[in-house]
Design a protein around this motif. Structure first.
Motif, mmCIF file in Angstrom:
data_model
loop_
_atom_site.group_PDB
_atom_site.id
_atom_site.type_symbol
_atom_site.label_atom_id
_atom_site.label_comp_id
_atom_site.label_asym_id
_atom_site.label_seq_id
_atom_site.Cartn_x
_atom_site.Cartn_y
_atom_site.Cartn_z
ATOM 1 N N ALA A 176 -2.242 -8.228 0.217
ATOM 2 C CA ALA A 176 -1.841 -7.616 1.487
ATOM 3 C C ALA A 176 -1.454 -8.685 2.500
ATOM 4 O O ALA A 176 -0.508 -8.504 3.282
ATOM 5 C CB ALA A 176 -2.968 -6.752 2.032
ATOM 6 N N LEU A 214 0.825 -1.210 0.000
ATOM 7 C CA LEU A 214 0.000 0.000 0.000
ATOM 8 C C LEU A 214 0.860 1.261 0.000
ATOM 9 O O LEU A 214 0.577 2.224 -0.704
ATOM 10 C CB LEU A 214 -0.910 0.001 1.231
ATOM 11 N N ILE A 239 -7.359 4.833 -0.826
ATOM 12 C CA ILE A 239 -8.004 3.561 -1.164
ATOM 13 C C ILE A 239 -9.392 3.850 -1.731
ATOM 14 O O ILE A 239 -10.258 4.382 -1.044
ATOM 15 C CB ILE A 239 -8.107 2.638 0.064
ATOM 16 N N ILE A 260 -3.275 0.269 6.035
ATOM 17 C CA ILE A 260 -4.550 0.803 5.564
ATOM 18 C C ILE A 260 -4.749 2.232 6.038
ATOM 19 O O ILE A 260 -5.181 3.108 5.274
ATOM 20 C CB ILE A 260 -5.708 -0.109 6.020
ATOM 21 N N TYR A 280 -7.233 -1.980 -3.227
ATOM 22 C CA TYR A 280 -6.689 -2.798 -2.132
ATOM 23 C C TYR A 280 -7.251 -4.207 -2.207
ATOM 24 O O TYR A 280 -8.471 -4.400 -2.257
ATOM 25 C CB TYR A 280 -7.034 -2.157 -0.787
#
Length: 286
Positions: A183, A159, A201, A194, A178
């Motif tokens: 992840a 991310l 996102i 996050i 995402y």
């Protein structure tokens, strides 16, 4: 949050023979579906939109770069073909009434140099996404970059790195896609990752560690949902699951064993799993 399901569970190209699934998915409580864009024309996708409209279903889309449309290729013609591919996909989104185009649209999955991405490759990515974003802005389509795990991509795997690319493109029509599967493999702390990405996102895939039915693998679902709620995410949560029955896709993703017996059951049970998850996480956040 709105709940969707990616049609790669059934096919790489949605046609009339798949329309019978739309009312079944509507009855299962889905808000919409995700249409993979691999081929076809805007005229074809207008027909898909009509069938979706008939059932009251919205949609998002995904696509990807290929060896011939690799945005960070050292060959300028291939980079331009990548921009042209994204423009085509944006036109298909317009035909579908979709405002989200996700997927690995930053580079071609499966191509590796054996080295980290160079500054030149990252610059090509930013430059060409900027060109596509200018086109996307005309139809209010948001390009959402899906980072992939290290076994599928070398340009961006987290991310944080994807946010750096998005920030440098600097367009309100470029964000992050995402995916919980990637992840799970790459992030060290889901909550921190996050929350650091925050409002960047713009689209979310719920996909298991083994790509099968949600809740039957190792993904930390509670942490994912709580972190997404903490940043105020209210967009799509789309199920992405795969079988070994879709020609081409199964080999590309190395899906050699059967994880799903019934695709519709996988989708409907996944939707119920998400609804339960969202409800429990909401109560825990209060």
């Amino acid at each position: 949050m709105k709940i969707g399901v990616n049609f790669l569970l059934w096919t790489t190209h949605v046609t009339e023979k798949h329309f019978h699934l739309f009312p079944l998915l509507k009855n299962a409580g889905f808000d919409g579906v995700e249409i993979p864009l691999t081929k076809g024309t805007p005229a074809h996708y207008q027909k898909v939109k009509q069938a979706l409209d008939n059932e009251g279903l919205a949609c998002t889309t995904t696509t990807n770069c290929s060896p011939d449309t690799h945005l960070i290729s050292s060959t300028s013609k291939i980079r331009q073909a990548g921009v042209d591919h994204l423009k085509w996909a944006i036109e298909c989104n317009q035909a579908l009434g979709s405002h989200i185009l996700g997927g690995p649209i930053h580079s071609c999955p499966g191509i590796f140099t054996g080295q980290p991405a160079t500054k030149q490759e990252q610059d090509w990515c930013i430059e060409n996404l900027g060109k596509a974003a200018t086109y996307a802005e005309q139809t209010k389509v948001t390009l959402c970059l899906e980072f992939l795990n290290r076994f599928e991509c070398y340009l961006t795997n987290t991310l944080q790195h994807t946010k750096q690319i998005v920030d440098q493109v600097n367009s309100p029509f470029v964000g992050i896609h995402y995916d919980t599967h990637h992840a799970h493999l790459e992030e060290s702390n889901l909550t921190t990752a996050i929350q650091t990405a925050g409002s960047t996102i713009k689209h979310v895939h719920f996909s298991e560690s083994h790509r099968g039915m949600l809740g039957h693998g190792l993904v930390d679902w509670q942490t994912n949902v709580q972190a997404l709620k903490s940043i105020g995410y209210e967009g799509w949560v789309t199920i992405e699951a795969f079988t070994n029955k879709v020609p081409g896709l199964a080999s590309a993703l190395h899906m050699t064993r059967s994880l799903i017996n019934d695709e519709l059951e996988c989708a409907t049970s996944g939707a119920e799993f998400i609804r339960t998850l969202l409800s429990s996480s909401l109560s825990e956040l209060k």
